[in-house]
Design a protein around this motif. Structure first.
Motif, mmCIF file in Angstrom:
data_model
loop_
_atom_site.group_PDB
_atom_site.id
_atom_site.type_symbol
_atom_site.label_atom_id
_atom_site.label_comp_id
_atom_site.label_asym_id
_atom_site.label_seq_id
_atom_site.Cartn_x
_atom_site.Cartn_y
_atom_site.Cartn_z
ATOM 1 N N GLY A 155 0.806 -1.221 0.000
ATOM 2 C CA GLY A 155 0.000 0.000 0.000
ATOM 3 C C GLY A 155 0.837 1.268 0.000
ATOM 4 N N TYR A 156 2.114 1.144 -0.355
ATOM 5 C CA TYR A 156 3.024 2.303 -0.404
ATOM 6 C C TYR A 156 2.871 2.921 -1.791
ATOM 7 C CZ TYR A 156 7.695 4.570 -0.023
ATOM 8 O OH TYR A 156 8.742 5.448 0.012
ATOM 9 N N PRO A 157 2.411 4.164 -1.877
ATOM 10 C CA PRO A 157 1.865 4.631 -3.155
ATOM 11 C C PRO A 157 2.883 5.125 -4.184
ATOM 12 C CG PRO A 157 1.571 6.295 -1.484
ATOM 13 C CD PRO A 157 2.261 5.145 -0.807
ATOM 14 N N LEU A 158 3.929 4.359 -4.391
ATOM 15 C CA LEU A 158 4.930 4.753 -5.377
ATOM 16 C C LEU A 158 5.199 3.584 -6.317
ATOM 17 C CD1 LEU A 158 7.361 7.352 -4.447
ATOM 18 C CD2 LEU A 158 8.166 5.665 -6.081
ATOM 19 N N PHE A 159 4.652 3.674 -7.507
ATOM 20 C CA PHE A 159 4.763 2.581 -8.494
ATOM 21 C C PHE A 159 4.371 3.162 -9.845
ATOM 22 C CE2 PHE A 159 0.803 2.586 -6.154
ATOM 23 C CZ PHE A 159 -0.118 2.762 -7.169
ATOM 24 N N ALA A 160 4.602 2.397 -10.900
ATOM 25 C CA ALA A 160 4.351 2.945 -12.231
ATOM 26 C C ALA A 160 4.070 1.845 -13.237
ATOM 27 C CB ALA A 160 5.573 3.747 -12.683
ATOM 28 N N VAL A 161 3.551 2.280 -14.377
ATOM 29 C CA VAL A 161 3.420 1.428 -15.558
ATOM 30 C C VAL A 161 4.515 1.883 -16.526
ATOM 31 C CG1 VAL A 161 1.924 0.866 -17.514
ATOM 32 C CG2 VAL A 161 0.915 1.356 -15.272
ATOM 33 N N SER A 162 5.219 0.939 -17.128
ATOM 34 C CA SER A 162 6.295 1.307 -18.047
ATOM 35 C C SER A 162 6.096 0.616 -19.389
ATOM 36 C CB SER A 162 7.651 0.919 -17.433
ATOM 37 O OG SER A 162 8.694 1.179 -18.352
ATOM 38 N N ILE A 163 6.082 1.402 -20.456
ATOM 39 C CA ILE A 163 5.871 0.846 -21.800
ATOM 40 C C ILE A 163 6.890 1.464 -22.750
ATOM 41 C CG2 ILE A 163 4.254 0.635 -23.731
ATOM 42 C CD1 ILE A 163 1.940 0.919 -21.755
ATOM 43 N N ALA A 164 7.662 0.609 -23.432
ATOM 44 C CA ALA A 164 8.623 1.102 -24.422
ATOM 45 C C ALA A 164 8.325 0.462 -25.770
ATOM 46 C CB ALA A 164 10.046 0.760 -23.989
ATOM 47 N N PHE A 165 8.633 1.177 -26.833
ATOM 48 C CA PHE A 165 8.462 0.647 -28.187
ATOM 49 C C PHE A 165 9.823 0.684 -28.869
ATOM 50 C CE2 PHE A 165 6.874 1.428 -32.700
ATOM 51 C CZ PHE A 165 6.559 0.099 -32.919
ATOM 52 N N LEU B 66 10.323 5.040 -28.366
ATOM 53 C CA LEU B 66 9.247 5.642 -27.579
ATOM 54 C C LEU B 66 9.277 5.055 -26.174
ATOM 55 C CD1 LEU B 66 6.410 7.142 -27.433
ATOM 56 C CD2 LEU B 66 5.421 4.985 -28.208
ATOM 57 N N GLY B 67 9.164 5.918 -25.169
ATOM 58 C CA GLY B 67 9.097 5.439 -23.795
ATOM 59 C C GLY B 67 8.028 6.202 -23.042
ATOM 60 N N VAL B 68 7.168 5.462 -22.326
ATOM 61 C CA VAL B 68 6.118 6.086 -21.515
ATOM 62 C C VAL B 68 6.152 5.449 -20.126
ATOM 63 C CG1 VAL B 68 3.631 6.392 -21.228
ATOM 64 C CG2 VAL B 68 4.627 6.548 -23.495
ATOM 65 N N VAL B 69 6.213 6.272 -19.097
ATOM 66 C CA VAL B 69 6.145 5.785 -17.713
ATOM 67 C C VAL B 69 5.074 6.610 -17.016
ATOM 68 C CG1 VAL B 69 7.375 5.565 -15.507
ATOM 69 C CG2 VAL B 69 8.577 5.059 -17.652
ATOM 70 N N TYR B 70 4.084 5.920 -16.433
ATOM 71 C CA TYR B 70 2.978 6.648 -15.790
ATOM 72 C C TYR B 70 2.881 6.293 -14.317
ATOM 73 C CZ TYR B 70 -1.712 8.426 -14.825
ATOM 74 O OH TYR B 70 -2.774 9.103 -14.285
ATOM 75 N N GLN B 71 2.897 7.348 -13.475
ATOM 76 C CA GLN B 71 2.737 7.196 -12.018
ATOM 77 C C GLN B 71 1.320 7.678 -11.695
ATOM 78 O OE1 GLN B 71 2.037 7.467 -9.070
ATOM 79 N NE2 GLN B 71 3.654 7.940 -7.660
ATOM 80 N N PRO B 72 0.386 6.751 -11.449
ATOM 81 C CA PRO B 72 -1.020 7.149 -11.369
ATOM 82 C C PRO B 72 -1.412 7.890 -10.096
ATOM 83 C CG PRO B 72 -0.809 4.774 -11.021
ATOM 84 C CD PRO B 72 0.560 5.282 -11.348
#
Ligand code: IPD
Ligand code: CA
Ligand code: CA
Length: 259
Positions: A95-105, A113-119
């Protein structure tokens, strides 16, 4: 309708990020990939969402994603998506609110292309090869710090408990040479924070391509440097990783290679 890799990557990262945010604090199932290496049902759901969207938009492309591995080799490996559906699983499971989705092409072996999203903070880091790096649409660049004792660095530790010992020696050395060290628990975000000038540098001994593929491009496009511990440019086959604003790079490598 024709999709662009950029719009698919951004929309997919936002959707997966929303899923992660909604399910935070409600993890029901934790499996162990090793003594301390976890995977939750939310990792798997996020991965299904991301892989499904990419396959729907680009059925002929290959995908390498952490939990399911590489997609069929019959697909076109010229176009490869490298995905971490939840970077920071240990944080997430607690439950520690630091994480992300990582997508590279990756096209013909080159990250484009690189996308990292911290919601939780709603921060979307994005870079396209040759076009700079952005945080929520604003251009970002690495710091200009040149002095180690004024630097804020970040690191991470391997899941293998034995191999943590050597990493601990490095951590000890940097602790007496810098202003402070952070261990935030998401390598993809650590890289993005170097890109945004929040960290002046980052090192970690054992990472996988899904941890670094997007973040490394974002650092480079923000004017920074990303190599392995030997100083060779980071590739999808590298394991160790050093990212910095460029100015501190050699000093960080010297500390890591002092033994
Ligand atoms: C991990 C995180 C962590 C790093 C580990 C990674 P995961 O990824 O990025 O910060 O120290 O090496 O494996 O397992 O949460 O996707
Ligand atoms: Ca990861
Ligand atoms: Ca992961």
């Amino acid at each position: 309708m024709a999709y662009s890799p950029r719009s698919v990557a951004v929309e997919t990262a936002l959707s997966a990020g929303r899923l992660l945010r909604e399910r935070l604090g409600q993890v029901q199932e934790i499996r162990f990939k090793g003594t301390v290496n976890l995977v939750t049902e939310v990792d798997m759901e996020s991965e299904r969402l991301i892989v499904g969207r990419i396959q729907a938009a680009f059925p002929e492309h290959s995908i390498l994603s952490e939990e399911s591995g590489a997609s069929s080799t019959e697909q076109d490996a010229r176009y490869l998506w490298v995905v971490d559906p939840l970077d920071g699983t240990t944080n997430y499971a607690h439950g520690y609110p630091l994480f992300a989705v990582s997508i590279a092409f990756i096209v013909d072996g080159t990250p484009v292309l690189g996308v990292v999203y911290q919601p939780v903070l709603d921060e979307l880091f994005l870079a396209e090869r040759g076009a700079g790096a952005y945080l929520n649409g604003r251009r970002i660049q690495v710091s200009d710090q040149e002095t180690m004792i004024m630097a804020l660095l970040a690191t991470g530790f391997p899941y293998d408990l034995e191999r943590r010992k050597r990493a601990l020696a490095h951590f000890g050395r940097f602790t007496t040479l810098t202003r402070a060290i952070r261990r935030d628990g998401s390598a993809a975000l650590d890289l993005c924070y170097v890109a945004a000038g929040r960290f002046d540098g980052f090192w970690e001994p054992e990472l996988a391509p899904w941890d670094t593929a997007a973040g490394a491009l974002i650092v480079r496009e923000a004017g920074g440097l990303v190599t392995d511990y030997a100083g060779r440019p980071l590739t999808l086959d590298s394991t160790s990783c050093v990212a910095s604003n460029g100015r501190l790079h050699q000093q960080i490598l010297d500390v890591l290679n002092a033994d």
